[in-house]
Design a protein around this motif. Sequence first.
Motif, PDB file in Angstrom:
ATOM      1  N   VAL A  70     -16.558  65.807   8.141  1.00 52.52           N
ATOM      2  CA  VAL A  70     -17.233  64.783   7.332  1.00 52.52           C
ATOM      3  C   VAL A  70     -17.635  65.369   5.984  1.00 52.52           C
ATOM      4  N   LYS A  71     -18.188  66.565   5.991  1.00 51.96           N
ATOM      5  CA  LYS A  71     -18.613  67.218   4.742  1.00 51.96           C
ATOM      6  C   LYS A  71     -17.421  67.422   3.805  1.00 51.96           C
ATOM      7  N   LEU A  72     -16.300  67.842   4.354  1.00 48.02           N
ATOM      8  CA  LEU A  72     -15.092  68.029   3.552  1.00 48.02           C
ATOM      9  C   LEU A  72     -14.631  66.701   2.955  1.00 48.02           C
ATOM     10  N   ALA A  73     -14.608  65.653   3.771  1.00 42.95           N
ATOM     11  CA  ALA A  73     -14.185  64.326   3.298  1.00 42.95           C
ATOM     12  C   ALA A  73     -15.102  63.827   2.184  1.00 42.95           C
ATOM     13  N   ILE A  74     -16.399  63.936   2.384  1.00 48.44           N
ATOM     14  CA  ILE A  74     -17.372  63.515   1.371  1.00 48.44           C
ATOM     15  C   ILE A  74     -17.151  64.309   0.083  1.00 48.44           C
ATOM     16  N   GLY A  75     -16.930  65.589   0.222  1.00 48.32           N
ATOM     17  CA  GLY A  75     -16.690  66.456  -0.935  1.00 48.32           C
ATOM     18  C   GLY A  75     -15.457  66.068  -1.736  1.00 48.32           C
ATOM     19  N   LYS A  76     -14.493  65.458  -1.072  1.00 48.33           N
ATOM     20  CA  LYS A  76     -13.270  65.007  -1.748  1.00 48.33           C
ATOM     21  C   LYS A  76     -13.380  63.571  -2.251  1.00 48.33           C
ATOM     22  N   GLY A  77     -14.558  62.980  -2.071  1.00 52.12           N
ATOM     23  CA  GLY A  77     -14.791  61.636  -2.591  1.00 52.12           C
ATOM     24  C   GLY A  77     -14.510  60.507  -1.625  1.00 52.12           C
ATOM     25  N   ILE A  78     -14.232  60.835  -0.377  1.00 48.95           N
ATOM     26  CA  ILE A  78     -13.978  59.779   0.612  1.00 48.95           C
ATOM     27  C   ILE A  78     -15.310  59.151   1.007  1.00 48.95           C
ATOM     28  N   ASN A  79     -15.384  57.842   0.872  1.00 44.02           N
ATOM     29  CA  ASN A  79     -16.626  57.147   1.233  1.00 44.02           C
ATOM     30  C   ASN A  79     -16.387  56.000   2.215  1.00 44.02           C
ATOM     31  N   TYR A  80     -15.141  55.802   2.646  1.00 44.38           N
ATOM     32  CA  TYR A  80     -14.827  54.768   3.626  1.00 44.38           C
ATOM     33  C   TYR A  80     -14.605  55.447   4.975  1.00 44.38           C
ATOM     34  N   PHE A  81     -15.465  55.116   5.943  1.00 44.47           N
ATOM     35  CA  PHE A  81     -15.376  55.686   7.284  1.00 44.47           C
ATOM     36  C   PHE A  81     -15.183  54.554   8.282  1.00 44.47           C
ATOM     37  N   ASP A  82     -14.221  54.727   9.179  1.00 46.05           N
ATOM     38  CA  ASP A  82     -13.861  53.699  10.150  1.00 46.05           C
ATOM     39  C   ASP A  82     -13.886  54.315  11.543  1.00 46.05           C
ATOM     40  N   VAL A  83     -14.484  53.605  12.485  1.00 42.96           N
ATOM     41  CA  VAL A  83     -14.575  54.110  13.848  1.00 42.96           C
ATOM     42  C   VAL A  83     -14.611  52.921  14.807  1.00 42.96           C
ATOM     43  N   ALA A  84     -14.396  53.199  16.075  1.00 43.23           N
ATOM     44  CA  ALA A  84     -14.422  52.144  17.092  1.00 43.23           C
ATOM     45  C   ALA A  84     -14.817  52.741  18.438  1.00 43.23           C
ATOM     46  N   ALA A 108     -17.355  51.221   8.652  1.00 41.53           N
ATOM     47  CA  ALA A 108     -16.707  50.099   9.334  1.00 41.53           C
ATOM     48  C   ALA A 108     -16.580  50.418  10.815  1.00 41.53           C
ATOM     49  N   CYS A 109     -16.778  49.393  11.631  1.00 35.85           N
ATOM     50  CA  CYS A 109     -16.616  49.525  13.074  1.00 35.85           C
ATOM     51  C   CYS A 109     -15.958  48.250  13.582  1.00 35.85           C
ATOM     52  N   LYS A 110     -15.480  48.289  14.801  1.00 40.89           N
ATOM     53  CA  LYS A 110     -14.776  47.122  15.334  1.00 40.89           C
ATOM     54  C   LYS A 110     -15.027  46.968  16.821  1.00 40.89           C
ATOM     55  N   THR A 111     -14.720  45.769  17.293  1.00 42.55           N
ATOM     56  CA  THR A 111     -14.833  45.491  18.719  1.00 42.55           C
ATOM     57  C   THR A 111     -13.579  44.769  19.189  1.00 42.55           C
ATOM     58  N   GLN A 112     -13.228  45.041  20.422  1.00 35.15           N
ATOM     59  CA  GLN A 112     -12.141  44.295  21.054  1.00 35.15           C
ATOM     60  C   GLN A 112     -12.700  43.367  22.122  1.00 35.15           C
ATOM     61  N   ARG A 120     -21.800  41.659  20.997  1.00 34.04           N
ATOM     62  CA  ARG A 120     -23.133  42.056  20.494  1.00 34.04           C
ATOM     63  C   ARG A 120     -23.623  43.329  21.192  1.00 34.04           C
ATOM     64  N   ALA A 121     -23.408  43.424  22.493  1.00 31.59           N
ATOM     65  CA  ALA A 121     -23.811  44.624  23.229  1.00 31.59           C
ATOM     66  C   ALA A 121     -23.057  45.844  22.705  1.00 31.59           C
ATOM     67  N   GLU A 122     -21.764  45.672  22.451  1.00 30.87           N
ATOM     68  CA  GLU A 122     -20.981  46.785  21.929  1.00 30.87           C
ATOM     69  C   GLU A 122     -21.432  47.153  20.519  1.00 30.87           C
ATOM     70  N   LEU A 123     -21.759  46.149  19.709  1.00 31.06           N
ATOM     71  CA  LEU A 123     -22.286  46.390  18.360  1.00 31.06           C
ATOM     72  C   LEU A 123     -23.552  47.237  18.442  1.00 31.06           C
ATOM     73  N   GLU A 124     -24.477  46.850  19.294  1.00 28.91           N
ATOM     74  CA  GLU A 124     -25.745  47.578  19.419  1.00 28.91           C
ATOM     75  C   GLU A 124     -25.524  49.010  19.900  1.00 28.91           C
ATOM     76  N   GLN A 125     -24.609  49.191  20.850  1.00 29.42           N
ATOM     77  CA  GLN A 125     -24.331  50.546  21.338  1.00 29.42           C
ATOM     78  C   GLN A 125     -23.690  51.395  20.247  1.00 29.42           C
ATOM     79  N   ARG A 168     -27.773  43.640  10.341  1.00 30.05           N
ATOM     80  CA  ARG A 168     -26.970  44.541  11.179  1.00 30.05           C
ATOM     81  C   ARG A 168     -25.527  44.671  10.692  1.00 30.05           C
ATOM     82  N   VAL A 169     -25.004  43.634  10.063  1.00 34.46           N
ATOM     83  CA  VAL A 169     -23.616  43.601   9.609  1.00 34.46           C
ATOM     84  C   VAL A 169     -23.577  43.008   8.207  1.00 34.46           C
TER      85      VAL A 169
END
Length: 186
Positions: A70-84, A108-112, A120-125, A168-169
């Motif tokens: 994460v530190k390396l990415a931030i240092g290179k100017g990356i500010n978009y993070f995506d996870v699920a 950014a995060c996502k749910t299936q 909503r439960a997955e969002l909160e977790q 929250r979103v």
Amino acid sequence: MRRRDFIKTTAFTIPMISLFPADLSAMKRAKGKGTIEKRVLGKTGEMLSMIGFGGIVVRDATASQAAEAVKLAIGKGINYFDVAPSYGNAEVMLGPALEPFRKGVFLACKTQKRTRDEARAELEQSLKNLRTDHFDLYQFHALTTLKDVDLIHGPEVQWRHSWKPGKRVKYASLDFRLIQLRQLWP
């Protein structure tokens, strides 16, 4: 769902397309020395790095490995993070690593999940796992069948009414796998 019903139901997406400029040369851009170029996300005013950090890369990493990535990415100017949640323990590893930088990144995060309560439960977790109080973008991910579309727009989820921007979103979206929805247009 018939083709006509699908078009009617998803007609609200047309205004969303207008968020993206037709003339890319007029797009607002920013680039610092030695960093990834950032571009504005449609008409939102959000400046996002052209390359994002996929949270899956810290799945099964140690806490120090995740923090270093994460530190390396931030240092290179990356500010978009995506996870699920489907990325194994990526949320748990990314949360502490991203925490010191959270105010400066677009998360950014996502749910299936396909019901309001499950989503909503997955969002909160996910918020808990990532040690944050909000997501900049939350997506109903991988809508691949007509049944998925019906569920998201139906009374159980009511996507357009239940997932308005709030504390929250910040932004919510739908993620279609169009190649699998080709059945709409035989």
